[in-house]
Write an enzyme that holds these catalytic residues in place. Sequence first.
Site, mmCIF file in Angstrom:
data_model
loop_
_atom_site.group_PDB
_atom_site.id
_atom_site.type_symbol
_atom_site.label_atom_id
_atom_site.label_comp_id
_atom_site.label_asym_id
_atom_site.label_seq_id
_atom_site.Cartn_x
_atom_site.Cartn_y
_atom_site.Cartn_z
ATOM 1 N N SER A 171 18.658 80.404 30.833
ATOM 2 C CA SER A 171 18.931 81.769 31.278
ATOM 3 C C SER A 171 18.435 82.800 30.253
ATOM 4 C CB SER A 171 20.435 81.952 31.464
ATOM 5 O OG SER A 171 21.078 81.750 30.219
ATOM 6 N N TYR A 189 24.132 83.621 32.783
ATOM 7 C CA TYR A 189 24.414 82.931 34.049
ATOM 8 C C TYR A 189 25.901 82.531 34.136
ATOM 9 C CZ TYR A 189 19.474 82.016 35.389
ATOM 10 O OH TYR A 189 18.173 82.114 35.780
ATOM 11 N N GLY A 190 26.511 82.344 32.977
ATOM 12 C CA GLY A 190 27.835 81.714 32.922
ATOM 13 C C GLY A 190 28.964 82.498 33.549
ATOM 14 N N CYS A 238 19.970 74.434 29.927
ATOM 15 C CA CYS A 238 21.066 75.355 30.212
ATOM 16 C C CYS A 238 22.163 74.510 30.846
ATOM 17 C CB CYS A 238 20.568 76.426 31.187
ATOM 18 S SG CYS A 238 21.862 77.543 31.755
ATOM 19 N N ASN A 239 23.295 74.422 30.168
ATOM 20 C CA ASN A 239 24.393 73.615 30.708
ATOM 21 C C ASN A 239 24.938 74.213 31.991
ATOM 22 O OD1 ASN A 239 25.293 71.476 28.492
ATOM 23 N ND2 ASN A 239 24.525 73.305 27.487
ATOM 24 N N THR A 240 24.915 75.542 32.074
ATOM 25 C CA THR A 240 25.453 76.203 33.266
ATOM 26 C C THR A 240 24.633 75.804 34.491
ATOM 27 O OG1 THR A 240 26.128 78.012 31.820
ATOM 28 C CG2 THR A 240 26.131 78.451 34.187
ATOM 29 N N CYS A 260 27.027 74.499 25.664
ATOM 30 C CA CYS A 260 26.172 75.638 26.021
ATOM 31 C C CYS A 260 25.083 75.674 24.968
ATOM 32 C CB CYS A 260 26.967 76.942 26.014
ATOM 33 S SG CYS A 260 25.914 78.412 26.154
HETATM 34 N N1 DGL Z 1 22.532 78.501 27.474
HETATM 35 C C1 DGL Z 1 23.274 78.479 28.680
HETATM 36 C C2 DGL Z 1 24.134 77.269 28.823
HETATM 37 O O1 DGL Z 1 23.806 76.274 28.196
HETATM 38 C C3 DGL Z 1 23.557 79.766 29.141
HETATM 39 C C4 DGL Z 1 24.636 80.417 29.505
HETATM 40 C C5 DGL Z 1 24.623 81.739 30.174
HETATM 41 O O2 DGL Z 1 23.576 82.274 30.529
HETATM 42 O O3 DGL Z 1 25.755 82.201 30.340
HETATM 43 O O4 DGL Z 1 25.103 77.237 29.527
#
Ligand code: DGL
Length: 270
Positions: free
Chosen positions: A8, A39-40, A70-72, A194
């Site tokens: 994101s 994104y979260g 991106c984990n989300t 994250c």
């Molecule tokens: N780096 C993201 C993750 O691993 C992004 C989170 C986001 O955009 O809120 O979840």
Amino acid sequence: MPVGIFDSGLGGLTVFNAVQKRLPDLPLLYLGDNKHTPYGVRDAQDIYDLTVQNTQYLFDQGCDLVILACNTASAVALKRMQESWIPSDKRVLGVFVPMIEAVSERNWGDNSAPREVAVQQLALFATPATVASRAFQRELSFRAVGVDVEAQPCGGLVDALEMNDLELAEAMVHSHVAALLRRMPKPQAAVLGCTHYPILEHVFQEALGPEVSVYSQGRLVAASLEDYLQRHPDMVGAAGETRCLTTGDAKDVSVAATRFLGKAMRFEAA
Ligand code: DGL
């Protein structure tokens, strides 16, 4: 063709960096959706639509393999993408499973029944959408039994890191860790779920205490990518240059990324 790495925003650069260290000759195409970060805090449909749109963009640039760094996106969108969207000649991998394999002491492809593992009290720090999805607990339950997972949604932390406000980000880490420790006073291990958070791994470690093992996602994802490419050498071409693209303002993102990673980064407009 390069391997696509998507996030994101800036967080996926922690994965990009680890992959570059481990596989320096592998051409990469990084895409940060800085225009829509974070994104979260979005709903599941929104996260799915944005992830599909950006993954398609990387396919259109010639990537056959895309890593959702991106984990989300991995937690909320990947399963649905795999079930109904990804073309048969393309692959999309998430960043969750290598972490879960490390926690559950498994090698890739070990599909044996879930079993007891050394870690029984596990802290998970992630975005509100990742925590709400419960994808981590679901994937872990396929591999391990008897692990209590206490998840802490770290609202606001990604925004602070995207703005490079480290003072605010550090204060937030302390307050999120304190909130988690009130519910689970003695975790044995912690997962930074994250890809933005490893920038503050030392702050998490300090707040959690030295007896807590903190899992580092970048290194685990890079090792599992190397393993995957050995089994699927057709997924990447030999030549090509590494580039970083953003849906945001390329100049601003280059400055922010350079500060975030502590090394010179140059982004181009997607
Ligand atoms: N780096 C993201 C993750 O691993 C992004 C989170 C986001 O955009 O809120 O979840």
